[in-house]
Design a protein around this motif. Structure first.
Motif, PDB file in Angstrom:
ATOM      1  N   GLN A   1       0.809  -1.224   0.000  1.00  0.00           N
ATOM      2  CA  GLN A   1       0.000   0.000   0.000  1.00  0.00           C
ATOM      3  C   GLN A   1       0.839   1.269   0.000  1.00  0.00           C
ATOM      4  O   GLN A   1       0.294   2.362   0.087  1.00  0.00           O
ATOM      5  CB  GLN A   1      -0.938  -0.015   1.208  1.00  0.00           C
ATOM      6  CG  GLN A   1      -1.958  -1.141   1.159  1.00  0.00           C
ATOM      7  CD  GLN A   1      -2.826  -1.194   2.408  1.00  0.00           C
ATOM      8  OE1 GLN A   1      -2.346  -1.032   3.531  1.00  0.00           O
ATOM      9  NE2 GLN A   1      -4.121  -1.417   2.213  1.00  0.00           N
ATOM     10  N   GLY A   2       2.166   1.128  -0.087  1.00  0.00           N
ATOM     11  CA  GLY A   2       3.034   2.304  -0.144  1.00  0.00           C
ATOM     12  C   GLY A   2       3.061   3.113   1.130  1.00  0.00           C
ATOM     13  O   GLY A   2       3.309   4.322   1.096  1.00  0.00           O
ATOM     14  N   ARG A   3       2.863   2.459   2.276  1.00  0.00           N
ATOM     15  CA  ARG A   3       2.790   3.185   3.545  1.00  0.00           C
ATOM     16  C   ARG A   3       4.155   3.397   4.192  1.00  0.00           C
ATOM     17  O   ARG A   3       4.257   4.071   5.218  1.00  0.00           O
ATOM     18  CB  ARG A   3       1.863   2.440   4.507  1.00  0.00           C
ATOM     19  CG  ARG A   3       0.401   2.458   4.073  1.00  0.00           C
ATOM     20  CD  ARG A   3      -0.427   1.459   4.848  1.00  0.00           C
ATOM     21  NE  ARG A   3      -0.315   1.650   6.283  1.00  0.00           N
ATOM     22  CZ  ARG A   3      -0.703   0.758   7.185  1.00  0.00           C
ATOM     23  NH1 ARG A   3      -1.199  -0.397   6.786  1.00  0.00           N
ATOM     24  NH2 ARG A   3      -0.573   1.009   8.475  1.00  0.00           N
ATOM     25  N   THR A   4       5.209   2.802   3.615  1.00  0.00           N
ATOM     26  CA  THR A   4       6.575   3.019   4.112  1.00  0.00           C
ATOM     27  C   THR A   4       7.380   3.632   2.982  1.00  0.00           C
ATOM     28  O   THR A   4       7.870   2.918   2.098  1.00  0.00           O
ATOM     29  CB  THR A   4       7.213   1.691   4.568  1.00  0.00           C
ATOM     30  OG1 THR A   4       6.349   1.043   5.511  1.00  0.00           O
ATOM     31  CG2 THR A   4       8.566   1.950   5.221  1.00  0.00           C
TER      32      THR A   4
ATOM     33  N   GLY B   1       6.766  -1.831  11.681  1.00  0.00           N
ATOM     34  CA  GLY B   1       5.450  -2.337  11.307  1.00  0.00           C
ATOM     35  C   GLY B   1       5.546  -3.438  10.254  1.00  0.00           C
ATOM     36  O   GLY B   1       4.794  -4.424  10.284  1.00  0.00           O
ATOM     37  N   ILE B   2       6.478  -3.290   9.318  1.00  0.00           N
ATOM     38  CA  ILE B   2       6.718  -4.326   8.302  1.00  0.00           C
ATOM     39  C   ILE B   2       7.203  -5.605   8.972  1.00  0.00           C
ATOM     40  O   ILE B   2       6.771  -6.715   8.614  1.00  0.00           O
ATOM     41  CB  ILE B   2       7.755  -3.827   7.272  1.00  0.00           C
ATOM     42  CG1 ILE B   2       7.142  -2.714   6.412  1.00  0.00           C
ATOM     43  CG2 ILE B   2       8.270  -4.960   6.409  1.00  0.00           C
ATOM     44  CD1 ILE B   2       8.135  -2.020   5.507  1.00  0.00           C
ATOM     45  N   ILE B   3       8.087  -5.469   9.937  1.00  0.00           N
ATOM     46  CA  ILE B   3       8.631  -6.633  10.638  1.00  0.00           C
ATOM     47  C   ILE B   3       7.517  -7.415  11.323  1.00  0.00           C
ATOM     48  O   ILE B   3       7.469  -8.656  11.250  1.00  0.00           O
ATOM     49  CB  ILE B   3       9.707  -6.178  11.644  1.00  0.00           C
ATOM     50  CG1 ILE B   3      10.965  -5.718  10.887  1.00  0.00           C
ATOM     51  CG2 ILE B   3      10.041  -7.277  12.637  1.00  0.00           C
ATOM     52  CD1 ILE B   3      11.992  -5.008  11.730  1.00  0.00           C
ATOM     53  N   TYR B   4       6.602  -6.714  11.975  1.00  0.00           N
ATOM     54  CA  TYR B   4       5.479  -7.407  12.615  1.00  0.00           C
ATOM     55  C   TYR B   4       4.550  -8.044  11.589  1.00  0.00           C
ATOM     56  O   TYR B   4       4.020  -9.140  11.823  1.00  0.00           O
ATOM     57  CB  TYR B   4       4.710  -6.439  13.524  1.00  0.00           C
ATOM     58  CG  TYR B   4       5.266  -6.393  14.920  1.00  0.00           C
ATOM     59  CD1 TYR B   4       4.910  -7.339  15.865  1.00  0.00           C
ATOM     60  CD2 TYR B   4       6.172  -5.412  15.304  1.00  0.00           C
ATOM     61  CE1 TYR B   4       5.422  -7.311  17.152  1.00  0.00           C
ATOM     62  CE2 TYR B   4       6.699  -5.370  16.588  1.00  0.00           C
ATOM     63  CZ  TYR B   4       6.322  -6.327  17.506  1.00  0.00           C
ATOM     64  OH  TYR B   4       6.840  -6.308  18.788  1.00  0.00           O
TER      65      TYR B   4
END
Length: 605
Positions: free
Chosen positions: A415-418, A490-493
């Motif tokens: 979603q391009g959130r990072t 957040g990506i890691i989780y």
């Protein structure tokens, strides 16, 4: 003139010597070049010999040769600062949760149990000693049930929690029967009851949060069901409960629900749990429930076991009035409804709520009370004040089940959130770390074995290091520095891994000697001119177990400075070339902490 001419015999002798010297130099540099350019697996004898010499199967026997030096000075012979041992009274020192300092802060809202780090002038510049008799913890899964007494010599819990089966003292070990305040018959039986409602078996539930975890038996037994639990508890009168958890090989940190936000991104956990965790959920307009909601993923579960649940039956045992307990449960029920949590189970002392998967739509319905937070970044939490409002969630792409989600592109990337992280970058990162971890395992054949249970990645990036070495016999604490350019926790989780935000200019929220292996990629370059490298290395030494290993990947100039410092820290180190050859400025520094324990005579401050 005298000496102005050579006779023919002299010239022939000089010429012959010159040829011999040139040929010798040619042979030397040919061999050196072949050695430097040979990579593992290319089949030549020099490469095989070098690989054999760099194997760290027996880590304390690391060799010290290196191709790099500091300013033309051989680091093998240079003398530098030697760090003395701290006094033995500091053997369990936790700098940012120091008991004496804590008592100078307000007790309101547990402020005094939060992080309060020492000023620069108060920092220790010595090596934290292990207690006398310290031994390597038992390998998993034996470590789940047994901890050597010498490693955490505190018997208080064996008396205070005797009837609850937390921990028992037997000979020279502590035994952990797996009990808890609300599950004296064992965590497995308790989890079986939860499993009648919560789908543990299909990979839906992977990450969990245990608030007020005790000795983390709930998290310990969830590992049998492939669930990773982040457990936390304060450093309080229940002496060393988090230290016991980590000695058992269970992820845990010192922490508390107080006045600042938890150091985790929004929507991190598939499940959150409180088993008589002594948290006043109705306090401050139920602010702590709003914080649990922030870190709970839409569709996630919240389990509350213990007071005030089942107040009609247990109010006398809990020494509280029926009215008080009833009022607290009513507040919890009301806030749960506001948060769009559905009560899906209530039996005995346990209630389970499930957060609606479409919680935003629920909050936007007409007539619902709204307390939405007005924040731009729900993941900006480091030392930020906790808020009594609802964190809005963006509509997410479907999260895969574990283990598929470990290598599937996470929703935050799709979603391009990072910013700056694309699906292509994610795929390339996985490939790169597969190559790097292969190198690490070749250097140190103990990686991937039961020797290294508790592993930390101090600058975790996208979590690919942890994903590649994922195994039932180890776990990785993925740390994302608060000064990182990209917020990737957040990506890691979303990958089904666990981690925490932290600023390495401060001490980590753990006890000494709690990690077997520490890895850091580019950490010291990141922190250049931010804080003292020596302080970071001393903190690494504090949390690393005797005979534990460190793998650092960074620029050669930075690693030479690091190596110069750790020479005075009772570490053995070895500098190795990058996988792609000696001309790459990035290098690998492998270190091992020597075994030593403190004694009463050593009295450094």
């Amino acid at each position: 003139m005298r000496g102005s001419r050579m006779n023919p015999g002299d010239r022939r002798t000089r010429s012959t010597m010159s040829i011999v010297i040139v040929m010798s130099l040619c042979c030397f540099f040919y061999i050196l070049g072949a050695w430097q350019k040979s990579g593992t697996g290319r089949g030549d004898s020099i490469a095989l010999r070098v690989t054999k010499e760099t194997d760290c199967t027996i880590l304390p026997n690391l060799h010290f040769e290196t191709h790099h030096s500091l300013g033309g000075v051989n680091p093998l012979v240079m003398t530098d600062k030697v760090f003395e041992p701290c006094h033995i009274r500091y053997s369990d020192y936790t700098p940012c949760q120091d008991q004496n300092r804590a008592m100078t802060f307000p007790r309101e809202n547990m402020n005094y149990r939060e992080r309060h780090c020492p000023a620069e002038t108060e920092k220790l510049h010595c090596l934290i000693p292990a207690p006398k008799g310290y031994v390597t913890p038992f390998p998993w899964p034996k470590s789940r049930d047994y901890v050597p007494y010498a490693n955490a010599p505190y018997k208080n819990l064996t008396v205070e929690k005797a009837v609850q089966n937390w921990v028992q003292f037997e000979g020279d070990v502590f035994r952990f029967p797996g009990g808890g305040t609300m599950f004296p018959n064992g965590a497995n039986a308790y989890i079986d009851e939860l499993a009648s409602v919560i789908p543990f078996t299909d990979g839906t539930i992977r990450t969990a949060l245990d608030t007020g975890c005790g000795v983390a038996s709930w998290g310990a037994y969830l590992m049998d069901r492939n669930v990773l639990t982040m457990s936390f508890a304060p450093r309080d009168s229940h002496e060393a409960q988090v230290q016991f958890a980590l000695e058992r090989g269970v992820p845990a940190v010192i922490g508390v629900l107080g006045t600042i936000k938890l150091p985790y991104p929004s929507g991190s956990f598939d499940m959150a749990h409180c088993s008589r965790c002594l948290i006043s959920w109705k306090s401050n307009d139920a602010m702590y429930m709003f914080e649990v909601d922030r870190v709970l993923r839409p569709g996630g579960y919240w389990i509350l076991s213990g007071p005030p649940i089942n107040w009609k039956t247990n109010h006398q045992a809990r020494k509280r009035s029926k009215e008080d307990l009833e009022a607290e449960q009513n507040v919890i029920e009301k806030i749960a409804e506001m948060l769009c949590w559905d009560k899906i189970h209530e039996k005995g002392d346990t209630v389970i709520w499930r957060k609606k998967a479409d919680s935003n739509e629920c909050h936007n319905k007409d007539g619902r009370p709204s307390k939405m937070c007005k924040i731009q970044d729900a993941d900006d939490v480091w030392y930020k004040k906790m808020e009594g409002c609802i964190t809005p969630f963006l509509e997410e792409a479907q999260l895969r089940k574990f283990p598929e989600r470990l290598f599937a592109a996470p929703p935050r990337i799709l979603q391009g959130r990072t910013p700056g992280v694309t699906e292509e970058i994610f795929e390339e990162d996985n490939k790169l770390w597969k190559k790097y971890v292969s190198t690490y395992k070749r250097i140190n054949k103990l990686i991937g074995s039961s020797r290294y249970r508790n592993i930390m990645d101090m600058n975790a990036g996208l979590g690919s290091f942890a994903a590649i070495i994922d195994s039932p016999i180890s776990w990785v604490m993925n740390v994302v520095p608060t000064i990182s350019e990209k917020n990737t926790l957040g990506i890691i989780y979303e990958r089904g891994l666990i981690g925490i935000y932290h600023d390495w200019c401060e001490a980590f929220s753990t006890y000494p000697r709690t990690y077997d292996l520490i890895h850091a990629n580019g950490l010291f370059s990141l922190y250049q001119n931010k804080c003292n490298m020596e302080d970071i290395l001393l903190e690494m030494d504090r949390i690393l177990r005797p005979e534990g290993a460190v793998i650092l990947r960074d620029n050669v100039e930075v690693l030479n400075k690091v190596r110069r410092t750790v020479m005075g820290m009772r570490w053995k180190s070895k500098l190795l070339d990058h996988e792609d050859g000696p001309h790459i400025p990035e290098k690998i520094l492998v270190s091992v902490k020597k075994y030593w324990v403190g004694n009463e005579e050593e009295n450094s401050s």
